[in-house]
Write an enzyme that holds these catalytic residues in place. Sequence first.
Site: not given
Ligand code: FAD
Length: 825
Positions: A502
């Site tokens: 989220e």
């Molecule tokens: C257990 C679990 C359940 C989930 N359930 C769902 C679901 O039901 N439906 C769904 O659609 N998604 C779901 N997600 C996805 C979740 O919303 C994403 O994991 C989340 O949006 C982050 O994406 P990412 O993990 O690819 O991290 P990334 O986007 O790769 O981010 C890596 C890091 O970079 C940071 N970052 C990225 N951009 C910036 C910026 N501009 N400035 C500063 N920091 C930045 C982030 O804060 C993070 O610390 C789930 C994820 C998990 C792990």
Amino acid sequence: MVWIGLLLIALLATGLAYARAPLWLWTLTGAAVLGLLSAAGFIEGALGAVSWAAFGSLALLFNLRPLRRQLITRHVLTAFRRVLPRMSDTEREAIDAGTVWWDAELFAGRPDWQRLLSLPAPRLSEEEQAFLDGPVERLCEMLDDWEITHERQDLPPEAWQYLKEQGFFGMIIPKRYGGLGFSALGHSEVVAKLTTRSGSAAVTVMVPNSLGPAELLLHYGTDAQKDYYLPRLASGEEIPCFALTGPEAGSDASAIPDVGRVCRATVGGEQDVLAIRLNWDKRYITLAPAATLLGLAFKLQDPDGLLGGAEHRGITLALIPTDTPGISIGKRHRPMNQAFLNGPTRGRDVLIPVDWIIGGAQMAGHGWRMLMESLAAGRSISLPALSAGSAKLVSRGTGAYAGIRRQFKTPVGQFEGVQEALARIGGNTYVIDAARIMTVMALDQGEKPAVVSAIVKYQLTERMRQVINDAMDVHGGRGICTGPRNYLARIYQGVPITITVEGANILTRSLIIFGQGAIRCHPYVLTEMRAANDEDRQRGLRDFDAALFSHIGFSLSNVARSLVLGLTGARWVRTPGNGIVAHYYRQLTRTSTSLALAADVVMVTLGGRLKRLERLSARLGDVLSYLYLASAALKRFEDQGRKEADRPLLHWSCREALYRSQTALDELFRNLPNRWIALLLRVLVFPLGMRYESPNDANDRRVARLLMRPSAARDRLTRGIFIGEADDPVGRVEHALSAAIAAESVMRKVQRALRSGLLEADTPEEQITEAVARAIIDENEASRLRAADAARYDAIMVDEFQPEDFGRGRDSSGITSSGRDRASA
Ligand SMILES: Cc1cc2nc3c(=O)[nH]c(=O)nc-3n(C[C@H](O)[C@H](O)[C@H](O)COP(=O)(O)OP(=O)(O)OC[C@H]3O[C@@H](n4cnc5c(N)ncnc54)[C@H](O)[C@@H]3O)c2cc1C
């Protein structure tokens, strides 16, 4: 004499600015001062004529609006358009989503505390209370988190069945569709309580009630979609999931590469249907492995113009039964030893009719707005409830454990070092729960506070992380060795999930809270931006002019207020209440003014660069967040009748918030690129230096003690959690604490006898026997002591497993229940 005159004029100007005097009053006052100076003979002859001419010209220029617009505002507007950061459609939709509420008061520097206090105190309906006392309690009794997370890696079938039968998946669905129709408060209480038994069960319930098919249907679905799906979702006949994230699009969700092309095709045997051919690759999707209904976000393209309008329609949301040909779904990820279902889904050339778009074809391309508008509600409820439930359980268990775990012949909770950790656990729990409740109460009043939802998502999950880290330290090895007795490890392991989902926390803090807050919560910036982008240039100039001059008055007022409040310690600020509560209201008002001033100056001086200077933005967002959390703590203290016993928790919450706000502002000033501006801000915000102090040791001691002994205050702090009997993970330490307290007076007799040499035995059991023999205690007292010692020993034990339980080639479910019984025996 001249200096006195100048001082008086400066005081008068400060007073006018402080009171946000309108322009006409400034003009009249200026004329009066000039008149007095002329009458007293200070300005005569040519000097007088020049002064009056200059004053008259300026008065005309500023007060005659058409003149002002042409000579001043037009140029400012041109410059403003140049520095205005470029905003994509998706950014604009994110900014426009939701409402602003108490966050706007805090941002504007002069919070109206009565407005906050007029928010109703939390009160569940009878039906919600009955649901918590009935089905939720019953479900908690059914769940065994070790069995769920280690042995099954899923909820047991009877729990799934019970969840469906009792309507857990339909808490947000109105009764007319067969749902429970709960308030946000009721919904939050259910998730919080379930969390205290099993995080995996809580997430399983949380997800269908958060941003997903039901929420989207309620707001945007066609009547036919609502009538068909909502009853099926409410009864659990459909298990939903919502898929946005994929390998290439995580935080930057608007960049999803998944595409649907509009075409004419045969779908489900029907020929020449207006359809969409979809391809997607999604991951991390909660409940996907068991889902029957997939909410899917994709980019819609209409190359042949079959829908009319543009070819690239943008993000679109559809509901797709998971048995539709071409869908691959069912595999699982393994998120941090939690057992809720989570996995990928892929689609290859999946054909769906256009009317599977949520809201029908007319909502094609509106998906991002729909998501952003719906985000605030779910984000305000789910993870805050999860954080609050976890923090309360951890507070209760850790307080009890610190009371019964003895080292150096002393309960470890009596050591100051441990008390520091306990105070953070108790203080943060108070803040987390206060913010959770205040936020859901705002939702129940019809608000959809977008910025607040980001604040609580970020702050409450981070604070929960602090709480569980401290609890692990206090428990030592008892928290580390996993097994059925361990009530901390799964919470600890689950923290990174709450941090990531989220809106990942780094992004939320660095980009969202202030980025969105600065535009939405600021009284004038959004109007200025809209006016600058207005295609009707005349109207734009007029609106910009009005906003700009109000903005200048607002900024001058914040300069004056910051200085005056800083010099006077905000002593004369009017607040509700008296005593320590009034003191905190005043100091928060002062900090709110500092934020308003600093935010304005930073925005004006850095403009679009601020978007890249994320750490400056993060610090400003932190100040807004701390103000919000401290407000929530005060509101909670008031709602609960200003209980004397809760004061240490209130002190901790407010002092921590003020101190951290001060640190954030200090760090902001130290890192501003323009050193002169930084110096000026420092003088205005901290004219007498940085005076707020962190919570002190004496208060920490009080909070620690509050956690370690049963009391009404401890019950209030941890209200709503599930605690089982003495064979339950937390029930065990609670039982040991009660037994220890029941035997306290007897223990004192034995210890006195030991100190005075009347007893010589070494082990506790021998000491008890000797004490009875020497009539220091009677048999009754001896059995109380023995019971307390047995309970204490049981509570400090960790699980033990047989070597073969770790062997390869065993049943993939891991340890058997007989192994578990042996281990706990
Ligand atoms: C257990 C679990 C359940 C989930 N359930 C769902 C679901 O039901 N439906 C769904 O659609 N998604 C779901 N997600 C996805 C979740 O919303 C994403 O994991 C989340 O949006 C982050 O994406 P990412 O993990 O690819 O991290 P990334 O986007 O790769 O981010 C890596 C890091 O970079 C940071 N970052 C990225 N951009 C910036 C910026 N501009 N400035 C500063 N920091 C930045 C982030 O804060 C993070 O610390 C789930 C994820 C998990 C792990």
